[in-house]
Structure formats: C-alpha cells, structure tokens
Write a protein that holds these residues in place. Structure first.
Motif, short mmCIF file in Angstrom:
data_model
loop_
_atom_site.label_atom_id
_atom_site.label_comp_id
_atom_site.label_asym_id
_atom_site.label_seq_id
_atom_site.Cartn_x
_atom_site.Cartn_y
_atom_site.Cartn_z
N TRP A 210 49.63 -8.37 76.98
CA TRP A 210 49.01 -9.70 77.15
C TRP A 210 47.80 -9.65 78.11
O TRP A 210 46.73 -10.17 77.82
CB TRP A 210 50.06 -10.69 77.67
N PHE A 226 38.28 -19.31 75.49
CA PHE A 226 39.48 -20.02 75.95
C PHE A 226 39.35 -21.54 75.82
O PHE A 226 40.30 -22.20 75.44
CB PHE A 226 39.75 -19.67 77.44
N ILE A 284 49.10 -19.46 65.57
CA ILE A 284 48.82 -18.77 66.82
C ILE A 284 49.19 -17.27 66.78
O ILE A 284 48.47 -16.44 67.34
CB ILE A 284 49.54 -19.50 67.98
N MET B 1 38.52 -28.76 83.14
CA MET B 1 39.57 -27.73 83.27
C MET B 1 38.91 -26.36 83.38
O MET B 1 38.08 -26.00 82.53
CB MET B 1 40.47 -27.79 82.02
N MET B 3 38.57 -22.04 83.65
CA MET B 3 38.99 -20.99 82.72
C MET B 3 40.41 -20.50 83.01
O MET B 3 41.17 -20.20 82.10
CB MET B 3 38.00 -19.83 82.74
N TRP B 6 42.88 -22.79 81.44
CA TRP B 6 42.96 -22.56 79.99
C TRP B 6 43.81 -21.33 79.68
O TRP B 6 44.64 -21.35 78.77
CB TRP B 6 41.57 -22.38 79.38
N LYS B 7 43.59 -20.25 80.47
CA LYS B 7 44.35 -19.00 80.25
C LYS B 7 45.85 -19.27 80.40
O LYS B 7 46.66 -18.83 79.58
CB LYS B 7 43.93 -17.93 81.27
N TRP B 10 47.22 -21.38 77.43
CA TRP B 10 47.42 -20.63 76.17
C TRP B 10 48.56 -19.62 76.29
O TRP B 10 49.21 -19.31 75.29
CB TRP B 10 46.13 -19.94 75.73
N THR B 11 48.80 -19.11 77.51
CA THR B 11 49.94 -18.20 77.69
C THR B 11 51.24 -18.95 77.38
O THR B 11 52.09 -18.47 76.62
CB THR B 11 49.98 -17.65 79.14
N VAL B 13 51.56 -21.77 75.68
CA VAL B 13 51.56 -22.20 74.27
C VAL B 13 51.97 -21.05 73.35
O VAL B 13 52.78 -21.23 72.43
CB VAL B 13 50.17 -22.76 73.87
N PHE B 14 51.46 -19.86 73.63
CA PHE B 14 51.79 -18.71 72.77
C PHE B 14 53.30 -18.43 72.78
O PHE B 14 53.91 -18.25 71.72
CB PHE B 14 51.03 -17.46 73.24
N PHE B 15 53.89 -18.42 73.96
CA PHE B 15 55.31 -18.09 74.01
C PHE B 15 56.18 -19.22 73.46
O PHE B 15 57.17 -18.97 72.78
CB PHE B 15 55.71 -17.65 75.43
N VAL B 16 55.79 -20.46 73.71
CA VAL B 16 56.54 -21.60 73.15
C VAL B 16 56.43 -21.58 71.60
O VAL B 16 57.43 -21.76 70.89
CB VAL B 16 56.01 -22.94 73.71
#
Lengths: 515, 61
Positions: A210, A226, A284, B1, B3, B6-7, B10-11, B13-16
């Motif tokens: 990651w 992002f 995603i 917001m 950067m 945002w990181k 998205w971390t 969001v990706f795992f959820v």
C-alpha cells in the motif's frame, strides 16, 4: 510468455465446462421469455450473482484499471457513488419496482405501454445505437488483457479477439439468458477468488504494498491522483452528471434485464441493494490494480491499458495465474453474452417486431406468449440469434478501427455512449413513470435532445475541424456534454408534454397491487 | 481538504470496499449454490423430456 501449461489447462477446463452448460441450457429454452429473461424465475442470490457479474466484466476491470493507472485514487469516488445510489434505489424501488410490475422485458416496451408504438420504435433505435456503440470496445479491450497477461506478442491482438468472440457467440446462441445466468454465477465465484488472491499478492509484494503504491501515485500524478475535485478528468460537473446517470442508469438493458428476470418487484428491489453494496469493490479493486501497475513499472508513459494485465501476468504464481485468467475469461464471456443478448433482443423486439406489427396493423398490446403482434416467439428467437452473430462481427471491426481514436479514456467512452440513451430516459422513464402528464410528444423530444450532445461529442472528436463554435465547449470535455444532455432531455419532456396535453393526452399507468 | 486527508480517506474506503465486496461474495456464493445446482438439474431434466412433453402412456405399475 508469462504462463505455464498448468495455467492454460485451467482455462481450457473452464471454457469446456461452460460450453457444456450452454449446450445443456438449449433444452431449457421454450419461448422468448426463457431466452431473454430466463422465464422470470430468478431467486435473490442467483439474481445478485448474475447482476454483479454483468457489472464486473473483463472490460470493466480494464477500464477501471486504466483509470487507476491514469488518475490514481481520485476515481475511487465512482465506486462510493455507485454503492450509495444502488442502495437508495434498492430500498426505495425507484423505477425498478414499477418497471418490474409492468412485466416488460425491455425499456422500449414500456414506451409502447405509456406512449405509443412510434415512441417504442424511436426509443428502441436510440437504445440499440447507444448499446452497440457502448459495446464497441469490449472485444478489443478483452483481447488486450489476454495479450498483456499472457505475454503473447501485441501483433496477435486481432486474432486473439476473433477467437474469443467465436467462443462467446457460440455459447450465447446455445442457451440465451439461461446460459448467461450460469456463466455469471461461475464468473462471480472465480473472479472474486482471483481478485482476493491478486490483492493479497500485490499488498505483500516487496516492490508494491500500500505505502509504495500511494507514494508512486503522489510522485507521478500529484494532488490530482487523490483529490477528485482537483482532477481535470473529474471535478464538480462530473459529480453532478455521475449522480444523475447512476439514478437513471438502471434502465441500461443488460443491467435492467436482471431485476426484470426476478420472481417479483420485491425480489427486484432486494437484488439492487445487495448488489449495490459490492459496487465500491467492483470499481475500487480494479482501480487499485491499475495504481499498483503504475508503482510496479514506475513509468507513467507505459501503455495505460496494457499496464495492469502485464503486471498481473508477471507477479501471479503458476496456478493462480491460470485461475485468474479463467476468471477474467469468464468475465469476458459473461459480459459479452449478456450485452449481445440484450442489444439483439432490443433490436428484434423494439425495432423489427414493431415494424412488422405496424405493417399488419395489429393491436398495441402484449400477447400470451410475450410478443406484441409482430414476430412470433420462435421468430424472435431466430432473429435474436442471427443478430448476435452480426453484432459480434460489427464489434470486431469497430474495435480495431476506434481503439486508437478515443478522445478520452475507455471509462469516459462507456459513459458518453451510454448517455446517448440515458439522457432521454430522464424524461421518458423517470418522468414517464412518476409524472402523469408525460406524453408521446414529450418523450420524442426528450429522446432526440438527449442523444444530440453525446453523439456530437463522439462524431466531432473524429473530425474536430468541423466543430461549430457553439458546440466547442461541449466537445472539449465529455462531462459537459453528458450533464447538459440530461438537463436538456428532462426539460424537453416537461415543455413538450405541457404544450401538447390536448392534442396528445397522456396514458395512465396502473400500479395497483404492486409489491 | 489536504492531500494527507485524501490519502487517509481512500485507505479507509479501499479496505471497507474490499471487506463489503468479499462478504457479499461469500454470502451470495454459498446461498446461491443451491439455486445454481437446481438450475443445472432442471436443464438436464428438460433435455430428457421429448418435444411433445412427457410420455404419460408409459406409467410405472
């Protein structure tokens, strides 16, 4: 070549198994409703599996991965919106319950019930045009995946595509929607397993993980990788457009055919919200693969469509690579057979059959066998099968011609072609189902104005020097053309209907007893 | 917001998203397997029935 004989053997076993299932399914086809909507017998779990599979084709994985490679994490919002809107639709039954209650097999059939046969013919023609164009890049992108993943030389992209299309056409001709449902289920399991293993390998790979992927996106794409709103490919116009299109996008025939194949409206709604939960992952996870490919090659100029399959072909171990390729081939078959069946069904039932019914002067009402007084049920199956072959041939030619002429990414191409029809549906279906003053004149105006800007975008980008000054703003960016077309179509329905209430009185719809 | 925000977003969001996806796959896959089997059995049965329907004259005693 990246793969061993074990991997190829796994793929061959899968293809052999599905073809056998297709041959078996042939015996289950008794009429057109068996062929197009599996006899309306699907239960919740099969329907969810088949709907998720249709929304997760090989082409979907390819264009989402291209977005991840090109725009990093910024497009993740696509998945979030998709889940939220699908859950809302599933819980409220917006559009889906009413269409299921009316027992239509295609959206233009609804046009004949609500408006008249002329609107059905016009709407069917626009839907078929949008659908066939939308599908235009499916085979060539599928072939590019196989080429990148296996390491076959790029010169073979055309023969590989033709070979894959032949297998799909043969399979679709055999069993219609029954065979589609079966491959969808197999794909659902295989591809999900492949996704899980590939994600694990990427996250634990010494060069990836990651942290390395996030760093690569920051290095190559900056804030636009992002921040969705700071990315010129997305931004606020895209947000408004995408939320609108997701709300009306359920009328897309390949997707709509699943809820229409369910036992009743209640099951149709449940299918929507359960499959909606997977919407984030479907978008995603492939985008993450694309971002991982950017980190793996550390080269933003590496081909955006070939990067993800080439990376996966290199890092997946023997056996897992075969499993993943079988899953992706299943995804290729599943999407192609669904779409081929959906669009050929629309052309036959909503263009050819109504034309024949008009020549005969038959009544505008559905018969006992599910036909509308034009072609018989057996004739519809015959024509649908013939069109599957013709469409496949067209797709092969179109893909080879257009793949290098796309003005934007493949993901954007899918949405601009879809909007040719979606925009008109804001008025014809959205207002048609919920506004009692919607009439045939409003419907024709909505369909016409809705299709105009997306078509102008596609055509004028091929011949930019002919772009008139007043259209330049819309031709530069598909987000603008798409959003404007949806607003125009909605207004066209309202104005057109209100001005012609006396000359074209609207038809009332009966939703009493709806579950 | 910024950067970094945002990181982090998205971390999560990706795992959820991954968790939700694989959970639904597990549930739907296990429950849908019975429907899948029934469809296959029905297809095989449909192939055994001749075009004119089942032959009722050959009843078992």
């Amino acid at each position: 070549m990246n793969l061993s004989w074990v991997d190829y053997a796994i793929v061959l076993v899968y293809v052999g198994g599905t073809i056998t299932a297709g041959i078996l399914a042939r015996g289950a086809i008794k009429g057109i409703s068996d062929f197009l909507v599996a006899g309306r017998t699907l239960k919740t779990h099969m329907a969810v599996a088949t709907m998720v599979s249709t929304g997760l084709g090989l082409v979907t994985v390819m264009y989402f991965a291209e977005e991840g490679f090109t725009n990093g994490f910024a497009p993740f919002l696509v998945g979030v919106f998709s889940t939220v809107v699908h859950i809302i639709i599933g819980k409220t039954g917006f559009i889906v319950s009413r269409l299921r209650h009316l027992r239509v097999m295609t959206v233009p059939e609804f046009y004949e019930i609500k408006y008249n046969r002329g609107v059905r013919l016009f709407g069917g023609s626009i839907l078929a045009l949008a659908g066939v164009l939308n599908m235009g890049l499916f085979p060539i992108l599928g072939s590019k995946f196989v080429i990148g993943f296996t390491g076959i030389p790029v010169d073979y992209v055309r023969p590989v595509m033709i070979g894959m299309l032949i297998v799909v056409v043969f399979y679709t001709l055999m069993g219609g929607m029954v065979s589609v449902v079966l491959t969808d289920f197999a794909q659902f399991i295989l591809l999900s397993l492949g996704f899980f293993v590939a994600t694990y390998i990427i996250l634990t790979h010494p060069d990836l993980g990651w942290t390395n992927i996030v760093a690569a996106v920051e290095r190559h794409r900056g804030e636009a990788g992002f921040n969705t709103f700071a990315n010129p490919d997305f931004g606020w116009i895209w947000v408004f457009y995408f939320l609108s299109v997701l709300s009306i996008g359920i009328v897309w025939q390949p997707e709509m055919s699943r809820p229409l194949s369910t036992q009743n409206s209640r099951v149709a709604r449940r299918v929507f919200w359960i499959s909606g939960i997977t919407g984030m992952g479907r978008a995603i996870i492939p985008m993450f693969f694309g971002a991982a490919a950017l980190a793996y090659f550390n080269d933003p100029d590496f081909g955006s469509q070939l990067a993800m399959p080439t990376m996966l072909g290199s890092i997946l171990p023997i056996g897992i690579a075969g499993l993943f390729l079988a899953g992706m081939f299943a995804a290729f078959m599943s999407t192609h057979d669904s779409y081929l069946l959906a669009w050929s069904g629309v052309i036959v039932r909503d263009i050819i059959s109504p034309l024949k019914a008009m020549r005969r002067g038959s009544a505008q009402q559905v018969q006992e066998d599910g036909t509308w007084g034009g072609l018989t049920s057996q004739e519809e199956i015959y024509w649908t099968r013939a069109l599957v072959v013709l469409l496949a041939a067209f797709l092969a030619v179109f893909g080879i011609y257009y793949i290098d002429k796309m003005p934007e990414t493949a993901f954007k191409f899918m949405y601009v072609t879809g909007t040719i029809f979606f925009a008109g549906c804001v008025g014809t279906v959205g207002l048609g189902l919920y506004w009692r003053k919607a009439n045939a004149v409003g419907a024709c105006s909505a369909l016409l104005l809705g299709a105009f800007l997306p078509l102008a975008f596609l055509i004028l980008n091929l011949v930019p020097r002919y772009t008139p000054a007043f259209l330049r703003y819309f031709v530069e960016n598909s987000n603008r053309a798409n959003l404007a077309s949806m607003v125009l179509a909605g207004l066209a329905m309202i104005v057109g209907s209100l001005l012609t209430q006396r000359t074209h009185p609207p038809r009332a719809l009966d939703f009493s007893g709806m579950e | 917001m910024g950067m970094e925000a945002w990181k982090n977003l998205w971390t999560v969001v990706f795992f959820v998203a991954s968790l939700a996806f694989y959970t639904i796959v597990l549930v739907v896959g296990s429950k849908g397997l019975a429907d899948f089997k029934n469809m296959l059995v029905a297809m095989v049965a449909a192939r055994r029935i001749p075009p004119g329907g089942p032959d009722t004259s050959r009843r078992q005693p």
